[in-house]
Design an enzyme around this catalytic site. Structure first.
Site, PDB file in Angstrom:
ATOM      1  N   ARG A  54     -17.447  -1.156  -7.829  1.00 48.01           N
ATOM      2  CA  ARG A  54     -16.780   0.101  -7.453  1.00 48.01           C
ATOM      3  C   ARG A  54     -16.223   0.013  -6.034  1.00 48.01           C
ATOM      4  NH1 ARG A  54     -19.174   4.655  -5.338  1.00 48.01           N
ATOM      5  NH2 ARG A  54     -21.226   4.141  -6.183  1.00 48.01           N
ATOM      6  N   TYR A 107       7.436  13.053 -11.294  1.00 44.59           N
ATOM      7  CA  TYR A 107       6.583  12.881 -12.473  1.00 44.59           C
ATOM      8  C   TYR A 107       5.670  14.114 -12.630  1.00 44.59           C
ATOM      9  CZ  TYR A 107       2.725  11.288 -15.319  1.00 44.59           C
ATOM     10  OH  TYR A 107       1.749  11.208 -16.273  1.00 44.59           O
ATOM     11  N   ASP A 179       6.353   6.909  -4.544  1.00 42.49           N
ATOM     12  CA  ASP A 179       6.074   6.387  -5.888  1.00 42.49           C
ATOM     13  C   ASP A 179       7.213   5.420  -6.231  1.00 42.49           C
ATOM     14  OD1 ASP A 179       5.857   5.946  -8.607  1.00 42.49           O
ATOM     15  OD2 ASP A 179       5.282   8.006  -9.091  1.00 42.49           O
ATOM     16  N   LYS A 204       2.957   0.644 -15.879  1.00 43.94           N
ATOM     17  CA  LYS A 204       4.358   0.484 -16.273  1.00 43.94           C
ATOM     18  C   LYS A 204       4.830  -0.949 -15.971  1.00 43.94           C
ATOM     19  CE  LYS A 204       4.340   4.931 -17.280  1.00 43.94           C
ATOM     20  NZ  LYS A 204       3.130   5.455 -16.672  1.00 43.94           N
TER      21      LYS A 204
HETATM   22  N1  PLP Z   1       4.430   7.925 -11.606  1.00 49.48           N
HETATM   23  C1  PLP Z   1       5.385   7.845 -12.546  1.00 49.48           C
HETATM   24  C2  PLP Z   1       6.815   7.758 -12.132  1.00 49.48           C
HETATM   25  C3  PLP Z   1       5.034   7.859 -13.903  1.00 49.48           C
HETATM   26  O1  PLP Z   1       6.012   7.792 -14.836  1.00 49.48           O
HETATM   27  C4  PLP Z   1       3.659   7.955 -14.266  1.00 49.48           C
HETATM   28  C5  PLP Z   1       3.241   7.992 -15.679  1.00 49.48           C
HETATM   29  O2  PLP Z   1       4.040   8.127 -16.577  1.00 49.48           O
HETATM   30  C6  PLP Z   1       2.701   8.060 -13.248  1.00 49.48           C
HETATM   31  C7  PLP Z   1       3.131   8.015 -11.942  1.00 49.48           C
HETATM   32  C8  PLP Z   1       1.233   8.184 -13.572  1.00 49.48           C
HETATM   33  O3  PLP Z   1       0.709   6.937 -13.857  1.00 49.48           O
HETATM   34  P1  PLP Z   1      -0.547   6.661 -14.837  1.00 49.48           P
HETATM   35  O4  PLP Z   1      -0.172   7.148 -16.190  1.00 49.48           O
HETATM   36  O5  PLP Z   1      -0.766   5.200 -14.733  1.00 49.48           O
HETATM   37  O6  PLP Z   1      -1.691   7.450 -14.265  1.00 49.48           O
END
Ligand code: PLP
Length: 399
Positions: A54, A107, A179, A204
């Site tokens: 952890r 998101y 992000d 992704k």
């Molecule tokens: N940021 C973006 C642009 C996303 O498309 C997503 C999920 O679709 C996330 C963050 C969240 O990521 P996770 O699903 O791995 O928690």
């Protein structure tokens, strides 16, 4: 500094060196120490790899070394999902009474952190139009600690001027956290424009095979240490096997992104003049309102595009149903193409007024091009659009 292909394969070479060519999986919850001194030292080694999983594991540290090299950051850490990276960072960096700025187009999970989680904890938030750098300036307060950026944004592919917002934030002693999931470090490196921290849904493109849920946070070691203190309390730890899979995935990121970029651009060009399509959202198209800005800060435009069908909700649903290669699934960034019709996916999640407020048209489809052959994906999407066009013309005649 090496190139990205080399960094993706070798940047973790000195992290737990071994004679095994493929990295061993450290499938262990804990590590033993030779003596009390070594144990005490390991226990306070933030983002270490020798105490308790952890707190850190060699498989985490290896991915961190590769992502840091790709993102041009001093260090990087992994978490159990993208959302775990975001919430851990935000909870590690802000306290009750602070203020956070985010984007209107972002998101959905990030939007919920801004609109629900943080206000519940006494942190105020302001959401701004990311296409206007002045809007960030106007939202600043003496209590602003953090600005959350996402460019291109999900699902509208809006672009944020990274240099302008990072410059503004620095001048006011405010941290920026971008992000970079949609762009990947191959297409855009936010820290090169002055952004402090970069995060990913590694689920992704970084992993790229739709078989792992993971997150990454990259930035200066000193700030990551503060986030790591919160991470060990939250405990959203990435399992060693998933971390190993992520390392294997990220090795081929530069190769995959080149094909995603080619496919995204070809699909956007092929569909942008199709009679069934009202509008294509893709920063690589000259018709994108922020194309010039995208060209300044991006080396490629990625595999995700928004296709707004002229026939609205039903046409979008039909278009998606007729695609042969892009199946209906809520993710992106894998080798296989996937597509989502946000208005139908959100039916059970959001009210009609919330869907309207999101700025996402009922006819929008988010298509995430995989690494298939460009000609196959284009022929498939054009055939689906042709079919929608034929049917909707017939409907119009019979009404
Ligand atoms: N940021 C973006 C642009 C996303 O498309 C997503 C999920 O679709 C996330 C963050 C969240 O990521 P996770 O699903 O791995 O928690």
């Amino acid at each position: 500094m090496t190139g990205s292909n080399t960094a993706a394969v070798h940047a973790d070479r000195d992290v737990q060196p071994s004679h095994a060519v493929a990295r061993p999986i450290y499938q262990t919850a804990t590590f033993w120490a030779e003596d009390a001194d070594q144990f005490a030292k390991a226990a306070v080694d933030r983002r270490g790899q020798d105490f308790y999983t952890r707190f850190g594991n060699p498989n985490h540290a290896q991915v961190g070394a590769v992502v840091a090299a790709l993102e041009h950051t001093e260090a990087a850490m992994v978490t159990a999902s993208g959302m775990a990276a975001l919430t851990t960072a935000v909870l590690g960096l802000v306290s009750a009474g602070d203020h956070v700025i985010g984007q209107r187009s972002t998101y959905g999970g990030t939007g919920s952190v801004l609109l629900n989680l943080l206000p519940r904890l006494g942190v105020t938030t302001t959401l701004v139009d990311q296409t206007d750098p002045e809007a960030f300036a106007r939202a600043l307060t003496p209590r602003t600690r953090l600005i959350l950026l996402e460019t291109p944004s999900n699902p509208l592919l809006q672009i944020t001027d990274l240099a302008a917002v990072a410059g503004l934030a620095r001048a006011h002693g405010v941290l920026t956290l971008a992000d970079n999931t949609f762009a990947t470090p191959l297409n855009q490196r936010p820290v090169d424009f002055g952004v402090d921290l970069v995060w990913h849904s590694a689920t992704k493109y970084l992993n790229g095979h739709s078989d792992v849920s993971a997150g990454v946070m990259a930035g200066p070691a000193e700030i990551l240490d503060r986030i790591a203190d919160t991470a060990v309390l939250i405990g959203a730890t990435l399992g060693p096997i998933d971390s190993w899979l992520l390392l294997r995935g990220v090795r081929t990121l530069p190769l995959r992104v080149a094909q995603h970029n080619a496919n995204g651009l070809a699909l956007a060009e092929a569909l942008s003049h199709h009679p069934a399509v009202a509008r294509v959202y893709y920063p690589g198209l000259a018709s994108h309102p922020q194309h010039a800005l995208a060209c300044r800060q991006m080396a490629g435009f990625g595999g995700v595009l928004g296709i707004e069908l002229a026939g609205g909700y039903d046409a979008a649903d039909e278009f998606l149903g007729r695609l042969r290669y892009s199946r209906r699934a809520a993710s992106l960034g894998g080798v296989e193409s996937l597509a989502v019709h946000p208005a139908s996916m959100w039916r059970g999640m959001l009210g009609a007024d919330q869907i309207a407020a999101s700025g996402v048209a009922l006819g929008l489809v988010r298509l995430a091009a995989g690494t298939e052959d460009t000609e196959d994906l284009v022929a498939d999407a054009v055939a689906a659009a042709d079919s929608v066009h034929r049917n909707h013309k017939e409907e119009a005649r019979t009404v």
